[in-house]
Design an enzyme around this catalytic site. Structure first.
Site, short mmCIF file in Angstrom:
data_model
loop_
_atom_site.label_atom_id
_atom_site.label_comp_id
_atom_site.label_asym_id
_atom_site.label_seq_id
_atom_site.Cartn_x
_atom_site.Cartn_y
_atom_site.Cartn_z
N SER A 130 -16.52 35.72 44.01
CA SER A 130 -15.45 36.08 43.07
C SER A 130 -15.51 37.56 42.73
O SER A 130 -16.56 38.06 42.33
CB SER A 130 -15.60 35.27 41.77
OG SER A 130 -15.39 33.92 42.05
N ARG B 274 -21.72 34.96 33.09
CA ARG B 274 -22.04 36.10 33.97
C ARG B 274 -22.54 37.30 33.15
O ARG B 274 -22.17 38.45 33.39
CB ARG B 274 -20.82 36.52 34.81
CG ARG B 274 -20.23 35.44 35.65
CD ARG B 274 -21.15 34.91 36.73
NE ARG B 274 -20.59 33.70 37.27
CZ ARG B 274 -20.90 32.48 36.80
NH1 ARG B 274 -21.79 32.31 35.83
NH2 ARG B 274 -20.34 31.41 37.31
N GLU C 6 -16.38 41.36 38.39
CA GLU C 6 -17.68 40.66 38.39
C GLU C 6 -18.62 41.37 39.38
O GLU C 6 -19.83 41.47 39.15
CB GLU C 6 -17.47 39.20 38.80
CG GLU C 6 -18.76 38.41 38.84
CD GLU C 6 -18.53 36.90 38.98
OE1 GLU C 6 -17.55 36.38 38.42
OE2 GLU C 6 -19.35 36.28 39.67
C1 LIG Z 1 -19.88 33.67 49.34
C2 LIG Z 1 -20.37 33.98 47.96
C3 LIG Z 1 -20.29 33.03 46.97
C4 LIG Z 1 -20.74 33.32 45.67
N1 LIG Z 1 -20.66 32.35 44.72
C5 LIG Z 1 -21.13 32.61 43.49
C6 LIG Z 1 -21.07 31.59 42.46
O1 LIG Z 1 -20.63 30.47 42.69
N2 LIG Z 1 -21.53 31.90 41.23
C7 LIG Z 1 -22.03 33.13 40.93
O2 LIG Z 1 -22.45 33.34 39.79
N3 LIG Z 1 -22.10 34.11 41.87
C8 LIG Z 1 -21.66 33.88 43.13
N4 LIG Z 1 -21.71 34.85 44.08
C9 LIG Z 1 -22.20 36.20 43.71
C10 LIG Z 1 -23.71 36.43 43.95
O3 LIG Z 1 -24.19 35.53 44.90
C11 LIG Z 1 -24.54 36.30 42.68
O4 LIG Z 1 -24.11 37.17 41.67
C12 LIG Z 1 -26.02 36.57 42.97
O5 LIG Z 1 -26.76 36.16 41.86
C13 LIG Z 1 -26.35 38.03 43.28
O6 LIG Z 1 -27.70 38.06 43.73
P1 LIG Z 1 -28.22 39.22 44.68
O7 LIG Z 1 -29.68 39.06 44.87
O8 LIG Z 1 -27.43 39.28 45.93
O9 LIG Z 1 -27.94 40.48 43.76
P2 LIG Z 1 -27.24 41.86 44.19
O10 LIG Z 1 -25.85 41.60 44.60
O11 LIG Z 1 -28.09 42.60 45.14
O12 LIG Z 1 -27.24 42.62 42.79
C14 LIG Z 1 -26.40 42.19 41.73
C15 LIG Z 1 -26.87 42.86 40.45
O13 LIG Z 1 -28.15 42.35 40.11
C16 LIG Z 1 -29.10 43.41 39.98
N5 LIG Z 1 -30.37 42.93 40.49
C17 LIG Z 1 -30.63 42.38 41.70
N6 LIG Z 1 -31.93 42.00 41.77
C18 LIG Z 1 -32.48 42.32 40.57
C19 LIG Z 1 -33.79 42.18 40.02
N7 LIG Z 1 -34.84 41.67 40.69
N8 LIG Z 1 -34.00 42.63 38.75
C20 LIG Z 1 -32.99 43.18 38.02
N9 LIG Z 1 -31.74 43.33 38.50
C21 LIG Z 1 -31.50 42.91 39.75
C22 LIG Z 1 -28.54 44.57 40.82
O14 LIG Z 1 -28.99 45.83 40.35
C23 LIG Z 1 -27.04 44.39 40.60
O15 LIG Z 1 -26.65 45.00 39.39
C24 LIG Z 1 -21.28 34.60 45.39
C25 LIG Z 1 -21.37 35.56 46.40
C26 LIG Z 1 -20.92 35.26 47.68
C27 LIG Z 1 -21.05 36.30 48.76
#
Ligand SMILES: Cc1cc2nc3c(=O)[nH]c(=O)nc-3n(C[C@H](O)[C@H](O)[C@H](O)COP(=O)(O)OP(=O)(O)OC[C@H]3O[C@@H](n4cnc5c(N)ncnc54)[C@H](O)[C@@H]3O)c2cc1C
Length: 320
Positions: free
Chosen positions: A238, A188, A308
């Protein structure tokens, strides 16, 4: 006492945004509908840029008017505080969404994927065509950009494993490409993407694989996750990273904190590392639980849990 936002966007600046982006720039826009938790205050301005030229313009305006920039994906790992986010919030989830095939080499297909593409969309696209390597991401929500920022993954792998190249847009220095060997990916964590950069696109190398076998494996993993995770209520997955040698969820459970509530937020009874928006929670309810868990786990086991979930924005500004 009422709660107000302290927007720094002048009417002249609003006009400039409107001229350039039309309805792709939204002022005092509540962010709750754009994030998985469904909580959080407004953005001074939420913009949906389509090109790097538009990103350059935004970067210039940000410098000229001292407005910070925050990038959001689909907010599946983002907790926005109740006072919202000052400055410019960027979302590329509807714009940087191309997936291109670049070519084939040694039984692998090279693809270029926009940072705004949603992970399940890319996974389905690849499985249909017989491109492997992404099955590890089954059930993980969010955009590819957010996935690279977090180096999202599961026990089956992470994005760092299949990435070969990426393009970052740096709000101070402009666009630049990086080869895989210039980047470091850990649990992560990654080395180059900061709050001042945006993942514009990513190249992946995907080995040939059988679509039917992959489909079966995707379904199996999704069922395995649904059996363990509370997916009926909004969450960010998480809440805490697993500390070296420990499971964060087990520590929270052993501390007796399952089911603990603050306002509308609750620590899941099914999986103790999930904090749920059970009933119209505010961001402050979720933050209260995060802090309570960190303090209880530290006092019981001497282990400092690291969040996280990325927490952004500010507390509400109180007006008398
Ligand atoms: C039900 C559920 C299950 C999940 N399971 C997992 C899992 O198994 N493994 C896991 O690793 N995560 C998991 N996650 C967490 C999440 O899905 C991941 O971290 C995901 O990659 C976040 O993507 P996002 O587009 O929603 O980013 P956001 O939540 O919108 O942003 C997260 C971070 O990324 C940055 N960011 C977003 N887009 C960009 C971009 N284009 N360029 C630069 N920075 C950017 C943001 O500024 C922020 O700091 C889960 C979440 C949920 C709700």
């Amino acid at each position: 006492m009422s709660i107000a936002s302290s927007s720094k966007i002048s009417s002249d600046l609003r006009k400039q945004f409107n001229e350039r982006f039309g309805n792709r720039a939204r002022f005092d826009e509540p962010l709750a509908p754009y994030v998985a938790y469904g909580v959080g205050g407004p953005a001074d301005v939420l913009v949906f840029p389509k090109t790097e030229d538009e990103l350059s313009w935004i970067a210039h305006i940000s410098r000229e008017h001292s407005l910070p920039i925050t990038t959001i994906g689909t907010g599946t790992n983002l907790l926005v505080r109740d006072g919202g986010i000052r400055g410019i919030v960027l979302s590329i989830r509807d714009t940087f969404t191309d997936i291109q095939i670049l070519g084939k080499e040694d039984g692998c297909t090279k693809i270029r994927c926009g940072g705004g593409v949603e992970k399940p969309t890319l996974l389905n696209w690849a499985v249909e065509r017989g491109y492997g390597g992404l099955v590890f991401s089954s059930g993980v929500p969010g955009t590819i950009g957010g996935g690279i920022f977090m180096n999202a993954g599961t026990k089956y792998g992470c994005y760092g494993d299949i990435l070969t190249r990426l393009r970052l847009f740096d709000f101070e220095a402009g666009g630049r490409e990086y080869a895989r060997n210039e980047l470091h990916f850990g649990y992560r964590h990654q080395s180059h993407i900061t709050a001042k950069t945006l993942v514009a696109w990513v190249d992946f190398s995907l080995p040939d694989a059988d679509p039917a076998e992959m489909r079966a494996e995707v379904e199996r993993i999704i069922e395995e996750r649904a059996a363990k995770q509370p997916l009926d209520y909004p969450s960010c997955g998480s809440t805490f990273k697993n500390p070296e040698g420990f499971s964060a969820g087990r520590l929270v459970e052993k501390a007796g904190l399952k089911g603990r509530r603050s306002g509308g937020a609750e620590i899941s009874n099914k999986h103790a590392n999930f904090i749920l928006n059970k009933d119209r929670a505010r961001a402050s309810d979720i933050l209260d639980l995060i802090q309570m868990v960190q303090s209880e786990v530290y006092s019981k086991f001497g282990v400092q849990l690291e969040c996280e979930v990325v927490v952004v924005g500010e507390e509400p500004y109180a007006q008398n």
